[in-house]
Scaffold this motif. Structure first.
Motif, PDB file in Angstrom:
ATOM      1  N   ASN A  80       0.827  -1.203   0.000  1.00  0.00           N
ATOM      2  CA  ASN A  80       0.000   0.000   0.000  1.00  0.00           C
ATOM      3  C   ASN A  80       0.862   1.255   0.000  1.00  0.00           C
ATOM      4  O   ASN A  80       0.509   2.286  -0.594  1.00  0.00           O
ATOM      5  CB  ASN A  80      -0.936  -0.003   1.215  1.00  0.00           C
ATOM      6  CG  ASN A  80      -1.958   1.112   1.151  1.00  0.00           C
ATOM      7  OD1 ASN A  80      -2.627   1.307   0.139  1.00  0.00           O
ATOM      8  ND2 ASN A  80      -2.079   1.865   2.232  1.00  0.00           N
ATOM      9  N   ARG A  90       1.732   1.951  -3.477  1.00  0.00           N
ATOM     10  CA  ARG A  90       0.588   2.544  -4.188  1.00  0.00           C
ATOM     11  C   ARG A  90       0.506   4.038  -3.916  1.00  0.00           C
ATOM     12  O   ARG A  90       0.288   4.841  -4.819  1.00  0.00           O
ATOM     13  CB  ARG A  90      -0.725   1.874  -3.752  1.00  0.00           C
ATOM     14  CG  ARG A  90      -1.007   0.527  -4.378  1.00  0.00           C
ATOM     15  CD  ARG A  90      -2.356  -0.004  -3.920  1.00  0.00           C
ATOM     16  NE  ARG A  90      -3.438   0.908  -4.252  1.00  0.00           N
ATOM     17  CZ  ARG A  90      -4.077   0.918  -5.430  1.00  0.00           C
ATOM     18  NH1 ARG A  90      -3.735   0.072  -6.376  1.00  0.00           N
ATOM     19  NH2 ARG A  90      -5.056   1.772  -5.634  1.00  0.00           N
ATOM     20  N   HIS A  91       0.666   4.418  -2.658  1.00  0.00           N
ATOM     21  CA  HIS A  91       0.576   5.837  -2.305  1.00  0.00           C
ATOM     22  C   HIS A  91       1.696   6.646  -2.951  1.00  0.00           C
ATOM     23  O   HIS A  91       1.491   7.811  -3.316  1.00  0.00           O
ATOM     24  CB  HIS A  91       0.574   6.011  -0.786  1.00  0.00           C
ATOM     25  CG  HIS A  91      -0.773   5.810  -0.171  1.00  0.00           C
ATOM     26  ND1 HIS A  91      -1.555   6.848   0.279  1.00  0.00           N
ATOM     27  CD2 HIS A  91      -1.496   4.683   0.052  1.00  0.00           C
ATOM     28  CE1 HIS A  91      -2.699   6.378   0.747  1.00  0.00           C
ATOM     29  NE2 HIS A  91      -2.684   5.061   0.627  1.00  0.00           N
ATOM     30  N   MET A 110      -9.930   6.821 -13.377  1.00  0.00           N
ATOM     31  CA  MET A 110      -9.406   7.252 -12.077  1.00  0.00           C
ATOM     32  C   MET A 110      -8.449   6.172 -11.568  1.00  0.00           C
ATOM     33  O   MET A 110      -8.858   5.227 -10.899  1.00  0.00           O
ATOM     34  CB  MET A 110     -10.549   7.462 -11.081  1.00  0.00           C
ATOM     35  CG  MET A 110     -10.101   8.025  -9.742  1.00  0.00           C
ATOM     36  SD  MET A 110     -11.487   8.181  -8.576  1.00  0.00           S
ATOM     37  CE  MET A 110     -10.642   8.946  -7.179  1.00  0.00           C
ATOM     38  N   ALA A 162      -6.604   5.697  -9.154  1.00  0.00           N
ATOM     39  CA  ALA A 162      -6.626   5.329  -7.737  1.00  0.00           C
ATOM     40  C   ALA A 162      -7.565   4.163  -7.466  1.00  0.00           C
ATOM     41  O   ALA A 162      -7.432   3.465  -6.456  1.00  0.00           O
ATOM     42  CB  ALA A 162      -7.029   6.532  -6.884  1.00  0.00           C
ATOM     43  N   LEU A 186       0.607   7.655  -6.269  1.00  0.00           N
ATOM     44  CA  LEU A 186      -0.523   8.597  -6.280  1.00  0.00           C
ATOM     45  C   LEU A 186      -0.237   9.690  -5.253  1.00  0.00           C
ATOM     46  O   LEU A 186      -0.911   9.804  -4.220  1.00  0.00           O
ATOM     47  CB  LEU A 186      -1.823   7.861  -5.932  1.00  0.00           C
ATOM     48  CG  LEU A 186      -2.208   6.692  -6.861  1.00  0.00           C
ATOM     49  CD1 LEU A 186      -3.263   5.805  -6.202  1.00  0.00           C
ATOM     50  CD2 LEU A 186      -2.710   7.228  -8.198  1.00  0.00           C
ATOM     51  N   ASP A 192      -3.098  14.987  -3.708  1.00  0.00           N
ATOM     52  CA  ASP A 192      -4.468  14.860  -3.206  1.00  0.00           C
ATOM     53  C   ASP A 192      -5.449  14.754  -4.364  1.00  0.00           C
ATOM     54  O   ASP A 192      -6.456  14.031  -4.274  1.00  0.00           O
ATOM     55  CB  ASP A 192      -4.835  16.065  -2.338  1.00  0.00           C
ATOM     56  CG  ASP A 192      -4.079  16.089  -1.016  1.00  0.00           C
ATOM     57  OD1 ASP A 192      -3.478  15.064  -0.652  1.00  0.00           O
ATOM     58  OD2 ASP A 192      -4.084  17.148  -0.358  1.00  0.00           O
ATOM     59  N   SER A 193      -5.182  15.441  -5.456  1.00  0.00           N
ATOM     60  CA  SER A 193      -6.081  15.431  -6.615  1.00  0.00           C
ATOM     61  C   SER A 193      -6.162  14.059  -7.276  1.00  0.00           C
ATOM     62  O   SER A 193      -7.113  13.774  -8.001  1.00  0.00           O
ATOM     63  CB  SER A 193      -5.639  16.479  -7.639  1.00  0.00           C
ATOM     64  OG  SER A 193      -4.314  16.229  -8.072  1.00  0.00           O
ATOM     65  N   ASP A 194      -5.151  13.187  -7.018  1.00  0.00           N
ATOM     66  CA  ASP A 194      -5.199  11.822  -7.554  1.00  0.00           C
ATOM     67  C   ASP A 194      -6.349  11.029  -6.949  1.00  0.00           C
ATOM     68  O   ASP A 194      -6.749   9.996  -7.501  1.00  0.00           O
ATOM     69  CB  ASP A 194      -3.887  11.081  -7.272  1.00  0.00           C
ATOM     70  CG  ASP A 194      -2.711  11.647  -8.048  1.00  0.00           C
ATOM     71  OD1 ASP A 194      -2.930  12.194  -9.144  1.00  0.00           O
ATOM     72  OD2 ASP A 194      -1.565  11.535  -7.557  1.00  0.00           O
ATOM     73  N   TRP A 195      -6.857  11.513  -5.831  1.00  0.00           N
ATOM     74  CA  TRP A 195      -7.872  10.776  -5.078  1.00  0.00           C
ATOM     75  C   TRP A 195      -9.272  11.379  -5.233  1.00  0.00           C
ATOM     76  O   TRP A 195     -10.188  11.035  -4.478  1.00  0.00           O
ATOM     77  CB  TRP A 195      -7.474  10.729  -3.596  1.00  0.00           C
ATOM     78  CG  TRP A 195      -6.180  10.008  -3.403  1.00  0.00           C
ATOM     79  CD1 TRP A 195      -4.913  10.513  -3.541  1.00  0.00           C
ATOM     80  CD2 TRP A 195      -6.012   8.628  -3.083  1.00  0.00           C
ATOM     81  NE1 TRP A 195      -3.972   9.550  -3.322  1.00  0.00           N
ATOM     82  CE2 TRP A 195      -4.611   8.373  -3.036  1.00  0.00           C
ATOM     83  CE3 TRP A 195      -6.888   7.588  -2.818  1.00  0.00           C
ATOM     84  CZ2 TRP A 195      -4.096   7.118  -2.743  1.00  0.00           C
ATOM     85  CZ3 TRP A 195      -6.373   6.335  -2.525  1.00  0.00           C
ATOM     86  CH2 TRP A 195      -4.988   6.114  -2.487  1.00  0.00           C
ATOM     87  N   VAL A 196      -9.416  12.274  -6.187  1.00  0.00           N
ATOM     88  CA  VAL A 196     -10.708  12.923  -6.424  1.00  0.00           C
ATOM     89  C   VAL A 196     -11.091  12.758  -7.886  1.00  0.00           C
ATOM     90  O   VAL A 196     -10.265  12.949  -8.792  1.00  0.00           O
ATOM     91  CB  VAL A 196     -10.648  14.434  -6.082  1.00  0.00           C
ATOM     92  CG1 VAL A 196     -11.964  15.124  -6.442  1.00  0.00           C
ATOM     93  CG2 VAL A 196     -10.320  14.637  -4.618  1.00  0.00           C
ATOM     94  N   HIS A 197     -12.360  12.397  -8.125  1.00  0.00           N
ATOM     95  CA  HIS A 197     -12.888  12.321  -9.500  1.00  0.00           C
ATOM     96  C   HIS A 197     -14.020  13.338  -9.626  1.00  0.00           C
ATOM     97  O   HIS A 197     -15.002  13.274  -8.876  1.00  0.00           O
ATOM     98  CB  HIS A 197     -13.410  10.921  -9.809  1.00  0.00           C
ATOM     99  CG  HIS A 197     -13.812  10.730 -11.235  1.00  0.00           C
ATOM    100  ND1 HIS A 197     -12.905  10.398 -12.226  1.00  0.00           N
ATOM    101  CD2 HIS A 197     -15.012  10.844 -11.846  1.00  0.00           C
ATOM    102  CE1 HIS A 197     -13.536  10.297 -13.381  1.00  0.00           C
ATOM    103  NE2 HIS A 197     -14.819  10.567 -13.176  1.00  0.00           N
TER     104      HIS A 197
END
Length: 227
Positions: free
Chosen positions: A36, A39-40, A74, A76, A43, A46-51
């Motif tokens: 994990n 993975r982080h 997306m 993520a 990514l 923060d914008s990688d985690w918003v669609h």
């Protein structure tokens, strides 16, 4: 002599731009990340985690659209086994007969009045539901289903699937990629049935949505040119 393929362009039209990863190298790296933490690292923003569904090119489509957040759109979500789609249906808007080969689908209504039909397999009865706000239904993996907003106002629904690469197969455009005599035989029709003529009228996949039945269009005062 029959035409081997009724539409040479139909097969291409079955694949939307959303189906293809925007950054294949990133998706591949996420699939093989050892932990994990790794993975982080892939990514980092923060914008990688918003669609943002409003940024989709079909968000303002007049017929509505299926706006999808999955592993392709997306990254993520890659490997997390989930797809979320915002379904926007115009008055009388419809999602034509289709299925998801790799996922079970739940659909929850937030606005509007949407009728759904689901057929699980040969011999089982067709399930019909009425999705008004805060109601949900289930389309098991591989089941054929259709949806139409029967209101004269737009409908908003949320679709969730248990795969980050669920896939969608629109039945009628897909059928019209096989030889004409095979289509004619499947319909039990002979010369009175012209697959080429019928096939030309089948809407392309497009945004995923079309304007639906003549009854609804007439009731809502939608002109033929608008549908």
């Amino acid at each position: 002599m029959f035409a081997p393929i009724v539409f040479l362009t139909t097969l291409v039209s079955l694949v939307s731009a959303e189906s293809r990863a925007k950054n294949p190298a990133l998706n591949a790296a996420l699939r093989t990340a050892a932990s994990n933490y790794d993975r982080h690292d892939l990514l980092p923003k923060d914008s990688d985690w918003v669609h943002d569904f409003t940024k989709h090119t079909d968000f303002t489509s007049s017929v509505g659209a299926v706006l999808t957040a999955d592993g392709a759109s997306m990254p993520a979500l890659q490997g997390l086994g989930m797809t979320v789609s915002l379904l926007k249906l115009a008055p009388c808007g419809m999602l034509p007969p289709h299925l998801h080969p790799r996922a079970t689908n739940t659909v929850t209504a937030f606005t509007g009045n949407t009728t759904t039909w689901m057929i699980g397999e040969n011999g089982v009865r067709t399930i019909v539901t009425q999705l008004t706000p805060m109601k949900m239904t289930i389309f098991p993996a591989g089941s054929l289903h259709v949806m139409q907003n029967v209101d004269c106002e737009p409908a908003i629904l949320l679709s969730a699937l248990n795969s980050d690469d669920a896939g969608t197969l629109n039945i009628l455009p897909a059928l019209w990629t096989v030889p004409e005599d095979i289509i004619r035989a499947g319909f039990g029709r002979k010369e009175s049935f012209n697959p080429q003529e019928v096939g030309m009228a089948i809407p392309r996949v497009g945004t995923g949505a079309i304007i639906g039945s003549e009854e609804c269009k007439k009731r809502c005062g939608i002109k033929p040119s608008e549908g």
